[in-house]
Design an enzyme around this catalytic site. Structure first.
Site, short mmCIF file in Angstrom:
data_model
loop_
_atom_site.label_atom_id
_atom_site.label_comp_id
_atom_site.label_asym_id
_atom_site.label_seq_id
_atom_site.Cartn_x
_atom_site.Cartn_y
_atom_site.Cartn_z
N ARG A 89 -3.95 0.46 -2.49
CA ARG A 89 -3.41 -0.89 -2.29
C ARG A 89 -3.63 -1.35 -0.85
O ARG A 89 -2.76 -1.96 -0.23
CB ARG A 89 -1.91 -0.92 -2.63
CG ARG A 89 -1.64 -0.61 -4.10
CD ARG A 89 -0.17 -0.75 -4.42
NE ARG A 89 0.12 -0.41 -5.82
CZ ARG A 89 1.32 -0.42 -6.37
NH1 ARG A 89 2.38 -0.76 -5.62
NH2 ARG A 89 1.50 -0.09 -7.63
N CYS A 90 -4.80 -1.08 -0.34
CA CYS A 90 -5.13 -1.37 1.05
C CYS A 90 -6.23 -2.42 1.09
O CYS A 90 -7.01 -2.57 0.14
CB CYS A 90 -5.61 -0.07 1.74
SG CYS A 90 -6.17 -0.27 3.44
#
Length: 381
Positions: free
Chosen positions: A56-57
């Protein structure tokens, strides 16, 4: 306070174990996505790209580029080892099984993913303590928008963040050679095109030999076998030369007594210099064997002789030998009459002169690469 101090002690102990207690990357064990211990010794002979990841970067789309890299170079010996880490913005939530399912569904990855780990702090995996000890943080490129953003964000949290070797964010990468040396560290903002070029240099055996060659000045007390010296010289004389003139003459010195005799002369003439060098064995940077290259006395042939020498040094590197190209000993031999017997023993024709000497032997050191200035190269399109 006591808990904090104990955590610091454990962190330093882990770092010391990783940096000094372990000599090779192949001594480490990691857990795969099923919780099974895997020895990194299984990857001996492979080029490794080790990366800490998150799902989730803002850098998560790098999975696409990593998979493309894997597909392109895996058959040539590249392995990508993926270690999800939740330490940066909690951007790798969930179990390793959930992470793996996400990555295969969204990025169709095929390289191995290992169990989640910490890469910094008291609970850091020993592998990462060792990796950081090998290659510390060298900074973000602040001329790049993403690099400038990361630098600003981290400096607001810690004004001295750049003085520490810690992993700074998700998708930091380490490139490891086939023989286990950590070659380079890449920050998440670094250009993937440059990383691919480095990977290509390592998976290609010719290019990796070029990249691995260093000047060696410490050797084992073991002469090189005649057969290997013969192969090195054969590689040399197959170098290109203008109009195939082959304007060189080569003399290979295997006579240890001859090297010792001329070294005694050198020591008498340069006593202070020898005394300062604690590793001094002989005047040829301690090499047990010598390759002497000569060119016409009236000039010419230097370019061809340079190509000859590079061929020989790369051949030696490919055979597990070390070399050092020497000019200082040549100047001494040509200027000191007491050393004349050494030149006479080489049987150099009167119309030739000694140009340089290559020391060759079994290396007793692995020098790091010195920086190269890529800005000196320009492409004219």
């Amino acid at each position: 306070m006591m808990i904090c101090l104990m955590a610091l002690v454990f962190a330093l102990a882990g770092s010391a174990q990783g940096a000094g207690g372990t000599k090779s990357i192949y001594d480490f064990k990691v857990k795969d996505d099923a919780g099974k211990d895997v020895s990194l010794a299984e990857y001996k002979g492979k080029v490794l790209l080790i990366v800490n990841t998150a799902t989730r970067c803002g850098f998560t789309p790098q999975y696409t580029e990593l998979e493309a890299l894997y597909e392109k170079y895996h058959e040539q010996g590249l392995e990508i080892l993926d270690f999800p880490c939740n330490q940066f913005g909690s951007q790798a939530p969930g179990t390793i099984q959930e992470i793996h399912e996400f990555c295969t569904a969204n990025y169709d990855i095929h390289f191995p993913q290992f169990d989640k780990i910490d890469v910094n702090g008291a609970d850091q995996h020993p592998l990462y303590a060792w990796l950081k000890a090998q290659k510390g943080f060298s900074g973000f490129d602040v001329n790049d928008q993403r690099g400038k953003m990361m630098d600003g964000m981290l400096r607001r949290q810690d004004a001295d963040y750049d003085k520490k070797s810690d992993i700074k964010w998700n998708f930091t990468k380490f490139l490891v050679s086939r023989d286990g040396r950590v070659l380079k560290r890449y920050e998440p903002t670094d250009n993937m095109g440059g990383l691919e070029a480095d990977v290509q240099m390592e998976v290609n055996p010719v290019l990796s030999t070029i990249m691995a060659r260093r000047s060696v000045r410490k050797y084992l007390d073991k002469p090189v076998e005649h057969e290997k010296l013969d192969v090195i010289v054969r590689a040399g004389i197959n170098a290109p030369s203008g109009s195939n003139r082959q304007p060189w003459i080569v003399r290979v010195v295997e006579d240890q007594q001859l090297i010792d005799r001329v070294t005694q002369v050198f020591k008498q003439e340069n006593a202070e210099q020898v005394q300062r060098d604690k590793n001094f064995k002989n005047m040829f940077r301690n090499a047990p064997n010598l390759i002497c290259v000569c060119t016409p006395a009236n000039g010419g042939g230097e370019l061809d002789a340079g190509l000859l020498g590079e061929n020989m040094m790369l051949a030696a590197q490919a055979m597990g030998l070390g070399t050092c190209c020497l000019g200082g000993p040549v100047r001494f031999l040509l200027s000191n009459e007491k050393a004349r017997f050494f030149l006479d023993s080489l049987d150099i024709p009167s119309d030739y002169k000694l140009l340089y000497i290559i020391g060759v032997g079994y290396p007793d050191e692995q020098p790091d690469a010195k920086p190269r200035d890529a800005s000196k190269v320009k492409f004219i399109k």
